[in-house]
Design a protein around this motif. Structure first.
Motif, PDB file in Angstrom:
ATOM      1  N   ARG A 266       0.825  -1.210   0.000  1.00 14.37           N
ATOM      2  CA  ARG A 266       0.000   0.000   0.000  1.00 14.37           C
ATOM      3  C   ARG A 266       0.864   1.267   0.000  1.00 14.37           C
ATOM      4  O   ARG A 266       0.576   2.233  -0.712  1.00 14.37           O
ATOM      5  CB  ARG A 266      -0.947   0.004   1.203  1.00 14.37           C
ATOM      6  CG  ARG A 266      -1.945   1.117   1.170  1.00 14.37           C
ATOM      7  CD  ARG A 266      -2.803   1.030  -0.076  1.00 14.37           C
ATOM      8  NE  ARG A 266      -3.112   2.372  -0.531  1.00 14.37           N
ATOM      9  CZ  ARG A 266      -3.873   2.654  -1.554  1.00 14.37           C
ATOM     10  NH1 ARG A 266      -4.413   1.693  -2.255  1.00 14.37           N
ATOM     11  NH2 ARG A 266      -4.101   3.878  -1.902  1.00 14.37           N
ATOM     12  N   ASN A 267       1.937   1.269   0.802  1.00 17.42           N
ATOM     13  CA  ASN A 267       2.827   2.427   0.824  1.00 17.42           C
ATOM     14  C   ASN A 267       3.431   2.685  -0.556  1.00 17.42           C
ATOM     15  O   ASN A 267       3.624   3.833  -0.955  1.00 17.42           O
ATOM     16  CB  ASN A 267       3.946   2.254   1.852  1.00 17.42           C
ATOM     17  CG  ASN A 267       3.503   2.540   3.260  1.00 17.42           C
ATOM     18  OD1 ASN A 267       2.506   3.198   3.499  1.00 17.42           O
ATOM     19  ND2 ASN A 267       4.262   2.023   4.221  1.00 17.42           N
TER      20      ASN A 267
ATOM     21  N   VAL B 228      -0.033   9.727  -3.838  1.00 18.45           N
ATOM     22  CA  VAL B 228      -1.252  10.333  -3.290  1.00 18.45           C
ATOM     23  C   VAL B 228      -1.137  11.846  -3.190  1.00 18.45           C
ATOM     24  O   VAL B 228      -2.062  12.566  -3.583  1.00 18.45           O
ATOM     25  CB  VAL B 228      -1.581   9.726  -1.901  1.00 18.45           C
ATOM     26  CG1 VAL B 228      -2.706  10.494  -1.226  1.00 18.45           C
ATOM     27  CG2 VAL B 228      -1.962   8.268  -2.028  1.00 18.45           C
TER      28      VAL B 228
ATOM     29  N   ASN C 263       0.963   4.452  -2.580  1.00 16.99           N
ATOM     30  CA  ASN C 263       0.776   5.798  -2.024  1.00 16.99           C
ATOM     31  C   ASN C 263       1.836   6.772  -2.501  1.00 16.99           C
ATOM     32  O   ASN C 263       1.577   7.973  -2.586  1.00 16.99           O
ATOM     33  CB  ASN C 263       0.763   5.762  -0.500  1.00 16.99           C
ATOM     34  CG  ASN C 263      -0.534   5.235   0.062  1.00 16.99           C
ATOM     35  OD1 ASN C 263      -1.526   5.105  -0.646  1.00 16.99           O
ATOM     36  ND2 ASN C 263      -0.521   4.912   1.343  1.00 16.99           N
TER      37      ASN C 263
END
Length: 161
Positions: free
Chosen positions: A90-91, A151, A94
């Motif tokens: 996920r990072n 993000v 992101n």
């Protein structure tokens, strides 16, 4: 076509970027220490657009965002692994670093192979071995994050619209 940097299983975040560099926030400085736990010459061999290949459980350990940041800052365009630690996965998205899970690709590549990736069509091509692999296409929102660079740039871009 990209050069490959191949690593094994359970490459944790301390291997990717040792903890004593976590007080450094400049990606240009951080990238000098990327992978130094297993590959001291990585920062001298890596080029923009290269691909990192790894085994099982890549990015395990702490949840530090520094790990995908330093990989991206080093010039790596994508990480292909058999599996990823969930928080690293996920990072990575992101911060705009594409990651692909594929045991088949990892098991079949050799260090001198050259790969090309088309995320939109869901294809990875081993140009050296003339072999094509189908990967799941990223959902539109994840492609948007990658294309924006993560993000934060995505949100800044949306605020300007």
């Amino acid at each position: 076509m990209s050069k490959l940097h191949i690593y094994g299983d359970h490459i944790d975040t301390d291997i990717i970027i040792p903890a004593h560099y976590l007080n450094v926030h400049d990606p240009e400085e951080l990238k000098k220490h990327c992978m130094e736990g297993v590959d001291e010459a990585f920062d001298q061999r890596v080029s923009i657009g290269d691909i990192m290949i790894a085994g099982e459980n890549f990015g395990c350990g702490s949840s530090r965002e520094h790990a995908p940041v330093v990989i991206k800052a080093s010039g790596i365009s994508c990480v292909i692994a058999k599996s990823f630690a969930r928080i690293f996965f996920r990072n990575a998205f992101n911060i705009g670093l594409p990651v692909i899970e594929s045991s088949e690709i990892v098991d079949e590549v050799s260090p001198d192979d050259k790969l090309s990736i088309d995320f939109k069509s869901g294809k990875v091509i081993n140009e050296t071995k003339n072999k094509s692999y189908t990967i799941p296409k990223f959902p539109d929102f994840m492609m948007a994050l990658i294309e924006a660079g993560g993000v934060i740039p995505y949100i800044k871009e949306a605020d300007n619209v």
